[in-house]
Write an enzyme that holds these catalytic residues in place. Sequence first.
Site, short mmCIF file in Angstrom:
data_model
loop_
_atom_site.label_atom_id
_atom_site.label_comp_id
_atom_site.label_asym_id
_atom_site.label_seq_id
_atom_site.Cartn_x
_atom_site.Cartn_y
_atom_site.Cartn_z
N ASP A 13 37.25 -49.70 -16.88
CA ASP A 13 35.96 -49.70 -17.70
C ASP A 13 34.61 -49.98 -16.82
O ASP A 13 33.55 -50.30 -17.49
CB ASP A 13 35.93 -51.04 -18.59
CG ASP A 13 37.51 -50.92 -19.17
OD1 ASP A 13 37.81 -49.96 -19.70
OD2 ASP A 13 38.08 -52.05 -19.40
N LYS A 16 33.61 -44.67 -16.32
CA LYS A 16 33.85 -43.28 -15.94
C LYS A 16 33.57 -42.29 -16.83
O LYS A 16 33.19 -41.17 -16.49
CB LYS A 16 35.22 -43.26 -15.44
CG LYS A 16 35.80 -44.28 -14.16
CD LYS A 16 37.33 -44.40 -14.11
CE LYS A 16 37.96 -45.09 -15.29
NZ LYS A 16 37.73 -46.47 -15.43
N GLY A 40 40.41 -45.86 -22.14
CA GLY A 40 39.28 -45.75 -23.32
C GLY A 40 37.91 -45.28 -22.66
O GLY A 40 37.27 -46.20 -21.93
N HIS A 41 37.61 -44.06 -22.79
CA HIS A 41 36.67 -43.85 -21.98
C HIS A 41 35.23 -43.65 -22.85
O HIS A 41 35.61 -42.81 -23.96
CB HIS A 41 36.62 -42.81 -21.47
CG HIS A 41 37.62 -42.92 -20.18
ND1 HIS A 41 38.17 -41.91 -19.31
CD2 HIS A 41 38.40 -43.92 -19.69
CE1 HIS A 41 38.97 -42.53 -18.47
NE2 HIS A 41 39.02 -43.81 -18.61
N GLN A 223 41.77 -45.66 -15.68
CA GLN A 223 42.01 -46.89 -14.97
C GLN A 223 41.41 -46.96 -13.69
O GLN A 223 40.16 -46.67 -13.51
CB GLN A 223 43.55 -47.08 -14.54
CG GLN A 223 44.45 -47.43 -15.80
CD GLN A 223 44.68 -46.13 -16.81
OE1 GLN A 223 45.21 -45.17 -15.98
NE2 GLN A 223 44.39 -46.06 -17.85
#
Length: 427
Positions: A13, A16, A40-41, A223
């Site tokens: 988080d 990215k 979750g991007h 990640q």
Amino acid sequence: MPGVVIIGTQWGDEGKGKATDALGDRMDYCVRYSGGNNAGHTVVVNGEKFTLHLLPSGILNAGCSCVIGNGVVVDLGVFYDELDELAERGIVVAHPLISANAHLITAYHVTLDKVSERFAGLKKIGTTGRGIGPAYSDKVNRIGLRVQDILDADTLTAKVEAALEQKNQVLAKIYNRRPIAAQPIIAELLTYAERLRPYVVDAARLLNDALDAGKNVLFEGAQAHHLDVDHGTYPFVTSSNPIAAGACTGSGVGPKRIDRVIGIAKAYTTRVGEGPFPTELLDATGEQLRTRGGEYGVTTGRPRRTGWFDALVVEQANRVNGVTDVFLTKLDVLTGWEQIPVCVGYRIDGAIIEHWPMTMSELEHAQPVYEYLPGWVEDITAVRTFADLPVNAQAYVKRIESLIGARISGIGVGPGRDESIVINQLV
Ligand code: GDP
Ligand code: IMO
Ligand code: MG
């Protein structure tokens, strides 16, 4: 400079998604190489927010082809929900290409993830519950399902039945759960076959050909270094290799094809799930960081644990990943603090060390040693050059740079695509 990898240098988080999207207009390909929909991007374009779990974050750039590499575990239901959701919002995107060798996450992986976490009780990992660990376990155990299997109904049927013969023993005898029937799972997977078939590719060949032709290829890490199954804070890690080297195994290109490794580092630290976190703040200051930074998980909505910047965490990631450039995100969140602590060492059993410790038991006993840097109060969200940052913000960035063993080439001052300060143009 065609082969570029983006990785997280902390516990995920870091931003990215934003960095990938921002480089997307100069990229011919954007490739996910590890993880699955545990990621979750977030990408914010013209004030509109997009949350991507499986689709590469380059998807919102029209000229960028997206690829899911062999190293990814794919939940096809989630994949198509994400694609369909973009379409419902009126966003026209090309269907990503997907490696025939990527593994599949099925309902039984999700069930096993959840029941094993519940069974572990206080010893749980704090997984995202998306079936990631069980799917990678099956891959290594050589009983996994691959994308190519859904193109051949007989093979798929035999593989699901064989896998469930084993899983159902485990579910019944260890976890006291009802067995799972093979047929509905096979039937669901086959519903995706015809839609997916035209986009299943030999991704390794495709990407090597692209690099041979001088195309720009961006490998988007999910990640982060410290969640890597080999290099992270084991066992509180994910089950894949998000490090830069994972871009090679997870997509099928050789290490010599990677020209640049961009490490994304948040200007403070967060973590979701269990595991050691030396600079964690369990007080009102931690809550302030969480509120100001909007630190809630994109995938599970869990509040993220928060703490000050830890130079040892990022320096270790930069070393192992061969990071050439760091993008320091969320500097704007630190505006308004009178002084900002930065962790420059750990005190472990009375001794001070200034590098990442060798063992997890040392890390678990580590007390942060802080250096206190003066803060700033000016709003920096509209700043676009380093020289226009308040002097104390410049000093904060420079001090961090001196501690982490890689140059800082960009700074994030807001979530938007253009809310960045570019110090060195990377592509
Ligand atoms: P990822 O998993 O590394 O892609 O990061 P996430 O999307 O999970 O979390 C990063 C969060 O920070 C998202 O809400 C982004 O929109 C936001 N973000 C990214 N860069 C910046 C920045 O420089 N400033 C601020 N304020 N928010 C940012
Ligand atoms: P992005 O790509 C933050 C964490 C989980 C848990 C551990 C194992 O958005 O940075 P898993 O479901 O992978 O078996 O969970 O890893 N985790 C993440 N934390 N960001 C992520 O992804 C994460 N993906 C997994 O919280 O601690
Ligand atoms: Mg995230």
